[in-house]
Design an enzyme around this catalytic site. Structure first.
Site, mmCIF file in Angstrom:
data_model
loop_
_atom_site.group_PDB
_atom_site.id
_atom_site.type_symbol
_atom_site.label_atom_id
_atom_site.label_comp_id
_atom_site.label_asym_id
_atom_site.label_seq_id
_atom_site.Cartn_x
_atom_site.Cartn_y
_atom_site.Cartn_z
ATOM 1 N N GLY A 71 0.990 -1.726 -0.047
ATOM 2 C CA GLY A 71 -0.007 -0.069 0.052
ATOM 3 C C GLY A 71 0.941 1.341 -0.054
ATOM 4 N N ASN A 154 -7.089 4.704 9.304
ATOM 5 C CA ASN A 154 -6.208 3.354 9.890
ATOM 6 C C ASN A 154 -6.483 3.564 11.323
ATOM 7 O OD1 ASN A 154 -4.399 5.145 9.015
ATOM 8 N ND2 ASN A 154 -3.183 4.416 10.132
ATOM 9 N N GLN A 182 -7.100 0.959 4.190
ATOM 10 C CA GLN A 182 -7.838 0.594 5.284
ATOM 11 C C GLN A 182 -9.465 -0.011 4.622
ATOM 12 O OE1 GLN A 182 -7.804 -0.724 8.259
ATOM 13 N NE2 GLN A 182 -5.520 -0.212 8.578
ATOM 14 N N ALA A 203 -3.309 -5.926 0.300
ATOM 15 C CA ALA A 203 -4.148 -7.253 0.843
ATOM 16 C C ALA A 203 -3.833 -7.470 1.955
ATOM 17 C CB ALA A 203 -3.436 -7.915 -0.219
ATOM 18 N N HIS A 204 -3.092 -6.859 2.222
ATOM 19 C CA HIS A 204 -2.887 -7.398 4.168
ATOM 20 C C HIS A 204 -3.685 -7.096 5.338
ATOM 21 C CE1 HIS A 204 -0.296 -4.956 6.080
ATOM 22 N NE2 HIS A 204 0.038 -4.430 5.243
ATOM 23 N N THR A 240 9.918 -7.935 -11.814
ATOM 24 C CA THR A 240 9.333 -8.970 -12.292
ATOM 25 C C THR A 240 7.660 -9.434 -11.184
ATOM 26 O OG1 THR A 240 11.059 -11.063 -13.209
ATOM 27 C CG2 THR A 240 8.765 -12.642 -12.138
ATOM 28 N N CYS A 328 3.704 1.891 14.895
ATOM 29 C CA CYS A 328 4.994 2.321 14.784
ATOM 30 C C CYS A 328 5.244 1.688 16.319
ATOM 31 C CB CYS A 328 5.095 3.699 14.996
ATOM 32 S SG CYS A 328 4.703 4.206 13.090
HETATM 33 C C1 LIG Z 1 -1.274 0.127 6.145
HETATM 34 C C2 LIG Z 1 -2.117 1.521 5.756
HETATM 35 C C3 LIG Z 1 -1.136 1.524 4.545
HETATM 36 C C4 LIG Z 1 0.738 0.978 4.383
HETATM 37 O O1 LIG Z 1 0.517 -0.374 3.706
HETATM 38 P P1 LIG Z 1 0.838 -1.061 3.727
HETATM 39 O O2 LIG Z 1 0.845 -2.303 2.297
HETATM 40 O O3 LIG Z 1 1.315 -2.124 5.021
HETATM 41 O O4 LIG Z 1 2.438 -0.509 2.664
HETATM 42 C C5 LIG Z 1 -1.711 2.887 3.895
HETATM 43 N N1 LIG Z 1 -2.304 3.684 4.291
HETATM 44 C C6 LIG Z 1 -3.268 3.452 5.076
HETATM 45 C C7 LIG Z 1 -4.743 3.730 5.521
HETATM 46 C C8 LIG Z 1 -3.474 1.467 5.675
HETATM 47 O O5 LIG Z 1 -3.805 1.490 6.632
#
Ligand SMILES: *Cc1c(COP(=O)(O)O)cnc(C)c1O
Length: 386
Positions: A71, A154, A182, A203-204, A240, A328
């Site tokens: 993200g 978030n 989010q 995706a996570h 890739t 953090c």
């Molecule tokens: C988690 C998050 C990100 C960063 O995403 P990553 O895949 O962990 O780099 C960016 N913006 C928001 C609002 C998020 O919650």
């Protein structure tokens, strides 16, 4: 006792159904999608099928989806890529973004200002953390290169009025980016209905794997590549293709869209119960973010005269995994930018707590949490006062 995970806004476990569709692409179908032979063709077909699945969910064309590594990279590509291309095309050099963005957006804007000659205007948020369309309307001008406002926050769960903000940008012909990393877990991500030009996903945050993101880029939006090399991703992002993760991304997003109503219906009442009970049972507490227009799995608070980090550690020792403002772990005692943007005084702002629910959360988990929280808040208050 197993620890109870209440930090789904930080990350989610991979859904077993998602993992199952990913596995063949680690070993059996391991080819490089750029290769000419049939190993390559098989991998390429998987990537293009994933792109089509995502395009169907977003209501866009497959070639408007660019896969990235996370993200954060999607946010970087949107801001950096559009700011550079817009300045080249029109001379516009202002970036408008809010005071309550994820660091992937705010730190990128700061670097564009310090090192690349752009100017940033930070849009204030209201006391619930929301960007008002009137605020944007006043700030936007024909020198604006890009506007970036997150879909949902978030840290405090606030949902911004994205359609209205996008409409302001469209009227001024300025590209509009939203960080939906989010939001995508629970909110509709139809880019036509939202009328956004760029949208970041990861995706996570919705039961997919870590290390894979995507950026929707509306056809015709000026944008420069920030990762140069091979011609992958229509020349927008070299490297890739990470085939198993791309396949997992698509399946996780498809499931999130398909099960959106059910997931919301199961979590929102639990979340409402949690918020109500915390506000009732603990003195000197405030909800951060709005009560309406809030992510359905998200509860967040500030407690007066509490050290947020201390409270998190006490909760962890008691078997509950929560978060303060952001994920953090720097040990930085300062309130986050998001909490600061709400205009709270310091004795409140330092005591933030975020509880986010998800697939494994049960009513028993919430009850157990509500049993221990009042005592731990009181304990951290007495320790903080010394
Ligand atoms: C988690 C998050 C990100 C960063 O995403 P990553 O895949 O962990 O780099 C960016 N913006 C928001 C609002 C998020 O919650």
């Amino acid at each position: 006792m197993e620890p109870i995970y209440l930090d789904y806004a930080a990350s989610t476990p991979v859904d077993p159904r998602v993992l199952a569709v990913m596995l063949p692409y680690f070993h059996e179908s391991f080819g490089n999608p750029s290769s000419v032979h049939r190993y390559g063709q098989q991998a390429e077909a998987a990537v293009e099928t994933a792109r089509e699945t995502i395009a169907a969910t977003l209501n866009c064309r497959p070639e408007e989806i660019i896969f990235t590594s996370c993200g954060s990279e999607s946010d970087n590509l949107a801001l950096r890529g559009v700011a550079m291309a817009m300045r080249e095309k029109t001379g516009a050099n202002w970036i408008l973004t809010s005071r309550a963005e994820h660091p992937a957006v705010s730190k990128t804007a700061i670097q564009l200002e310090k090192q690349h000659g752009f100017q940033v205007e930070w849009l204030p948020v209201d006391k619930f953390g929301i960007v008002r369309p009137e605020t944007l309307e006043k700030a936007i001008c024909n020198n604006t290169a890009i506007v970036s406002v997150m879909y949902s926050n978030n840290e405090i769960g606030a949902i911004n009025p994205i359609r209205e903000l996008a409409a302001v940008c469209r009227a001024h012909n300025v590209p509009f980016h939203t960080d939906a990393v989010q939001a995508a877990a629970y909110l509709p991500v139809n880019v036509q209905a939202l009328s956004v030009d760029l949208m970041s996903l990861g995706a996570h945050k919705y039961y997919g794997p870590k290390g894979i993101g995507a950026l929707y880029i509306r056809k015709g939006t000026p944008i420069a590549s920030i990762l140069t090399g091979g011609g992958q991703e229509f020349g927008m992002r070299a490297g890739t293709s990470n085939v198993p993760l791309i396949v997992g991304f698509a399946e996780a997003l498809r499931l999130a869209a398909e099960e959106r109503a059910a997931r919301t219906a199961s979590l929102q009442p639990l979340r409402d119960h949690l918020i109500g009970a915390v506000l009732e049972s603990i003195p000197y507490v405030r909800l951060t973010g709005p009560i309406e227009n809030r992510m359905p799995n998200h509860a967040s608070f500030v407690f007066k005269d509490v050290d947020g980090n201390l409270l998190l550690n006490l909760l962890d020792a008691a078997g509950f995994a929560c978060s303060s403002g952001s994920a953090c772990k720097t040990g930085n005692p300062e309130p986050s930018d998001v909490i600061n943007a709400l205009g709270l005084s310091r004795d409140w702002a330092l005591g933030s707590l975020r509880i986010t629910l998800g697939s494994d959360t049960t009513p028993a988990h919430i009850d157990a949490f509500l049993q221990v929280l009042p005592g731990l808040v009181q304990k951290s208050r007495s320790l903080t006062r010394g």
